[in-house]
Structures are given as C-alpha cells and as structure tokens.
Design a protein around this motif. Structure first.
Motif, PDB file in Angstrom:
ATOM      1  N   PHE A  54      10.936  -2.741  -1.179  1.00 53.19           N
ATOM      2  CA  PHE A  54      10.479  -2.143  -2.484  1.00 53.19           C
ATOM      3  C   PHE A  54      11.333  -1.294  -3.116  1.00 53.19           C
ATOM      4  N   LEU A  55      11.158  -1.213  -4.536  1.00 48.30           N
ATOM      5  CA  LEU A  55      12.040   0.069  -5.055  1.00 48.30           C
ATOM      6  C   LEU A  55      11.202   1.465  -5.467  1.00 48.30           C
TER       7      LEU A  55
ATOM      8  N   ALA B 246      13.648   0.816  -0.433  1.00 53.26           N
ATOM      9  CA  ALA B 246      13.268   1.275   0.929  1.00 53.26           C
ATOM     10  C   ALA B 246      12.735  -0.029   1.783  1.00 53.26           C
ATOM     11  N   GLY B 247      13.095  -0.248   2.909  1.00 47.97           N
ATOM     12  CA  GLY B 247      12.887  -1.446   3.550  1.00 47.97           C
ATOM     13  C   GLY B 247      12.900  -1.418   4.995  1.00 47.97           C
ATOM     14  N   LYS B 248      12.629  -2.466   5.506  1.00 45.02           N
ATOM     15  CA  LYS B 248      13.028  -2.617   7.098  1.00 45.02           C
ATOM     16  C   LYS B 248      13.354  -3.981   7.207  1.00 45.02           C
TER      17      LYS B 248
ATOM     18  N   ALA C 166       0.947  -1.161  -0.161  1.00 43.39           N
ATOM     19  CA  ALA C 166       0.066  -0.147   0.062  1.00 43.39           C
ATOM     20  C   ALA C 166       0.825   1.312  -0.102  1.00 43.39           C
ATOM     21  N   LEU C 167       2.010   1.278   0.565  1.00 43.32           N
ATOM     22  CA  LEU C 167       2.942   2.381   0.477  1.00 43.32           C
ATOM     23  C   LEU C 167       3.546   2.674  -0.915  1.00 43.32           C
ATOM     24  N   ILE C 168       3.568   1.625  -1.643  1.00 43.51           N
ATOM     25  CA  ILE C 168       4.048   1.911  -3.115  1.00 43.51           C
ATOM     26  C   ILE C 168       2.928   2.156  -3.991  1.00 43.51           C
TER      27      ILE C 168
END
Length: 585
Positions: free
Chosen positions: A542-543, A516-518, A452-454
């Motif tokens: 994700f990128l 971006a990631g955790k 959902a963030l991308i």
C-alpha cells in the motif's frame, strides 16, 4: 213386480245365506290381494327408478359441481399453451456509472407444429438464417400432439426480423430480452453471467440474482379443436416485473489496467496463472479483481472447466509464504517481544522435529535485527523471533486478525483456508506457520489484514455492492478493530517500507511516494509434499502517508525457479495514483 223380486231376493238371501254369502265374500278377498300385489310391484319399480335417478343426479352433481373446476381446467389446458416471459433484468453499473451488464431487446422465435405445412422446407430456411442443422429444426416442426415449441430463444432482433420476412406458416415471435456485457472479458469474473433463462450463474449475477432478476410473466395462447391459434387468442395472464439495478465498487478502467498488467507480469515470470485484487482499506470497496485465464461472459463456449469464471483472489486458497511474515512480525511488535532494531542470532540452518529450516537463499550464520529479518525475508530469523513470542500467542494473533475466518465478501464461493488448532502444533508447525507455510488463506484475507495496517487497525468487510439506486438503498458493512497495540502500526509500516526501499521488494518503488509491502516466494504443497523448483510468487502492499488507502495484492502461480512480481504492483498503483490523483501527505 220389481218390489216383489226385491223381496224375494231379500228372502232368498236370508233363506240361502249359507251358500250365497260365502261366494260373495270369497270373491271380494281375492280382488284385494291382486290389488295389493300390483301396488307392491309399482312401489318397487318406483323405488328402483328413484335409486337410479338419484345415482344419475348424484353423478351429475359430482361432475358439474364437485369436479367441474377440474374438468374445466383440463379442457382449458387441452386448448391452451402457456409461455413463460422473461422480465428485464436489472443493470449493473460500475462505481462511475458505466454499464457493465444490461438487458437488451431480443426476439424469441417459436412454432406451432399443427400449422406447419412444409416442415422440411421451413427447416432449411430457418437453418440458413439461424445457423445449425436443418434436421434439428425439422424435428421441432414435426413434433406430435404439441402446439408450442421453441425454435430460437433470445435471438438478435435483426436476425429474427429476417425470419419474419419469410412469413413461414406456424412460426411466431415474442418480444424478449437477453443479457449483454459491453466490456467483454474486462471484469467478467466479478460481474458473472446468466443462463438462457436469465438466471444468475456466476459472480455478482449469481450473488445478487434475487435483486437483479425480477419476476417472470406468463402468456396464454388459445387454440381451436384443430390446434390452430384462435385470432386474438394470445393474452398476458401475468405481467413480468423487472429487476432492480445495482451499482458496484468496481472501476472498469482500473480493472482493465489490472488485467493487462497481471497478464504481462505472469508472462514475464513464465507463470501458469495469476490473480490480483485492489481494495480500499477504509471502505472495504473492491476496485478491481482479476484471475488468469480471463473469460468473456458474452461467449460461454470458451469456458473449459468453470474455474475461468472465478475471481480466484476471493475463491482460491494458497499457502501465502513470506507475505505472512508481516503477520508474525506484527504479533511480535504488538506484544513488545522485540523492536525493529533488536538483534537475534540466526544460524544458516535450524532443526525442529527432525526437520531443517533454512532461508530461500544460501547464507552463513549471522546476527540480524528484526527489520533485517523482514527485509531479507529470512525463514530462520522469523522462526526464532516467533519462538521468543511463543507459538500460542502467534496462534491467538492469527485468530485475532481473522485470518482463519471468511471475510464475508459478497461474492459466491469465498474460499476458507486452514489453520491447525494450537494443540496440534509441533515445533516445526510453529516455525513453518511463522513464514507462511502450513497455513492457508485467500489473497483477499491477506489484503484485509494489510488494510488494517493503513486503517488504524480496523478491518472492514470487503464488498462489491455500493448502492441499489431504484430503492435508494446503501448497504452498511461491519468493521472490527483487530489491533490492540496501536503503537505497533507505524513501526510495522516503517519496516515494510524498508522492504521496498532496500529489501526484496525494490521493484515496487514509485518515485515521489512511500511504498510499504512484502514479497513472497512460496513453495507449493501437492499431496502432502512440496514441489521442487516451482513457486507461487506474490506481493502485497500500500501507499502509507498518502491520500489513498488502496491495498493491492498481485500473485503469479506455478512459476519455475522463482522470481518477483513487485513490479506488477508498481505498474498497477502508478496507474491508480494518476487516475485518483493520489497525493503524498
């Protein structure tokens, strides 16, 4: 004289009527009774005969009219044998048209024990070609009161042809099909497998069994009184109807890469198992999903407890640990409680309900920004930040993001995690949940949230089925907008990029691309307590600002002493970049 005799006779009747008349009258009376008795006896006899006749006629009507169909069926059954025939199961294709599961020609071998003349000899010859013990075949060939018995179902055509060449008495052959998986273990957990009858057992073979399976047919074998088949007596009573093909979202090339990278990555950190999944956040299509250990659906003998057949990214729940801090941070940003550069004092240890909370790595008291809290994966920092937000609002956001609900993925056995009702939260519960302990989810749920963030705050139902080509049917899947404050999306994305550029996820960096990631190093709960020095590691990312909306989760389970799997994410996504020509915007 004759006349005179007549007159005398007449006179005599008149003068002697007292004696003569009575004799004559008595004789006539006795004759009538005798006739009446005879008539009665005849009537009774006729009536009895009529009743008996009616019984026989009634019985005849009952047998020939009322029960005729039943007895006819019994007679038919006594001289026929029914054989179920399998339809050709539909083919499963990957997104690029490669065959993942198909039905190939096979031959079913059966016997009529009535016709077998040398059971021991035939059994030995069968065992030499088909394998197994001769005694087992002999037991089949000598069965009593039966004219049909399977010898070998769905044998390879070449093997069956060798048996045909023996010309064994009482041995017959049926054209059949069997399931074959050209890529073996690659994608096996997603594709699934079937049983000997061609019925779906696991994976998509089970999920879409009603589409793939078709409808079985029936052959009828007629035989004579001695049990031998009647020439030309095998006929098709019901024709089999073949199943439909399906196209799924799996990319078998990416799937192979994911399995290779996952296997090596888990080995590198000495983990006991692991799983990975790659999904397109814009469409919900799952490109790859794998779990260790892998298994080959062509060889079911390798299955130990059944867990090998599952795509654990979908079916297995776990406490996510620090990748859940993204959920907490997003809730904080959406509500405007803190910005990424806002500071909060973070002691080395905080207490709640007689419990202590500290970070994974020892440190002293310090002040951190919200960005630094996420970069350094601080348990203390995110706990105190969520306390400013309020535990009720955190709970509401978790529910809003659907992290307590099934994703609706089209795969059997989807796991459903747990989230305590808000009224059951103690202070320590709120702290723990803020950094992903005391709450359980599946990797797929986390991938959907990160997706959902991308995808501008919209969650799409994850799925495998793309199309049913024979019916030209393309299914539609539900979407839901779960982010109210859209301005928080680029902010949380920027913070996740910092995690990779300078925080705990530097191993995920890919030259020329923003990542971006955790990361997560989660304790493992067992019977109400956490294991010591053994962790579940994972990375989700994700990128951003690229031509791709792929989201990837990688996890390694039961890892002694901790570690990091962000480099496995890098390996998978670098392959995806090359394969799909992903370009930075």
């Amino acid at each position: 004289m004759a006349d005179k005799r007549g007159h005398r006779s007449s006179g005599s009747r008149r003068s002697g009527s007292g004696r003569t008349a009575p004799r004559s009258s008595s004789a006539n009376f006795i004759g009538s009774d005798a006739l009446a008795d005879g008539s009665n006896r005849a009537a009774v006899a006729i009536a009895v005969f009529a009743v008996i006749a009616l019984v026989f006629v009634g019985r005849l009507v009952y047998l020939q009219v009322i029960k005729s169909s039943e007895y006819s069926a019994m007679a038919q059954e006594s001289r026929t044998a029914n054989i179920e025939t399998s339809p050709r199961r539909g083919t499963i294709y990957d997104r690029n048209g490669y065959v993942l599961a198909t039905s190939v020609d096979a031959t079913t071998i059966y016997a009529n024990p009535y016709e077998v003349t040398d059971a021991k000899g035939e059994a030995k010859e069968l065992a030499e070609i088909l394998g197994g013990e001769a005694a087992d075949y002999e037991a089949l060939l000598t069965k009593d009161d039966i004219s049909f018995v399977y010898i070998k179902r769905k044998a390879d055509v070449e093997v069956a042809d060798r048996v045909k060449e023996l010309k064994l008495a009482g041995i017959y052959f049926l054209s059949d099909t069997k399931r074959e998986y050209p890529y073996g273990q690659i994608g096996g957990q997603v594709i699934g497998t079937v049983n000997i009858d061609g019925e779906g057992l696991t994976g998509l073979e089970l999920q879409y069994d009603d589409v793939l399976s078709g409808t079985g047919g029936k052959l009828v074998v007629e035989r004579g009184r001695d049990g031998t088949p009647i020439p030309g007596g095998v006929k098709e009573e019901v024709a089999a109807v073949d199943g439909q093909d399906i196209i799924i979202s799996l990319d078998i090339s990416l799937q192979e890469k994911v399995e290779e990278s996952l296997t090596q990555g888990v080995k590198d950190v000495n983990g006991e198992s692991g799983n990975a999944i790659v999904m397109d956040a814009g469409t919900g299509e799952i490109y790859a999903a794998a779990s260790l250990p892998l298994y080959d659906p062509n060889d079911l003998s390798t299955i130990v407890d059944g867990s090998e057949t599952q795509a654990k990214s979908i079916t297995q729940i776990f406490e996510p640990g620090s990748i859940f801090k993204t959920v907490s941070t997003m809730a904080i940003l959406e509500n405007g409680v803190m910005g990424p550069e806002d500071e909060i004092f973070c002691p080395a240890v905080i207490e709640a309900d007689e419990y202590q909370v500290s970070d994974a790595h020892e440190r002293g008291d310090e002040t951190m920004t919200l960005r630094q809290i996420l970069d350094n994966s601080s348990n203390v920092g995110i706990s105190l930040s969520v306390e400013k937000l309020g535990f009720t609002e955190l709970y509401n956001k978790i529910v809003k993001y659907n992290l307590n609900e099934l994703t609706g993925v089209d795969y059997p056995g989807e796991g459903l995690g747990s989230l305590l009702p808000r009224e059951q939260w103690a202070k320590i519960t709120g702290y723990n949940i803020s950094f992903g302990q005391g709450v359980s989810v599946t990797p797929l749920q986390m991938v959907r949230f990160y997706g959902a963030l991308i995808n501008d705050g919209v969650e799409v139902t994850p799925h495998f089925l793309v199309e049913k080509p024979l019916s030209d049917e393309t299914p539609a899947y539900a979407t839901e907008d779960v982010v109210d404050n859209k301005e928080a999306i680029p902010t949380i994305t920027s913070m996740l990029e910092t995690v990779v550029s300078s925080g705990t996820g530097t191993g995920a960096q890919i030259e020329g691309y923003r990542v971006a990631g955790k990361t997560s190093t989660a304790e493992i709960a067992e019977e109400g307590v956490y294991k010591k020095d053994v962790y579940n590691l994972c990375f989700t990312g994700f990128l951003p600002d690229s031509s791709s909306q792929l989201v990837c989760f990688v996890g390694a389970n039961e890892v002694p002493g901790g570690g990091n799997v962000s480099s496995v994410f890098k390996d998978i996504m670098a392959f995806a970049i090359d394969r799909y020509k992903i370009m930075p915007n």
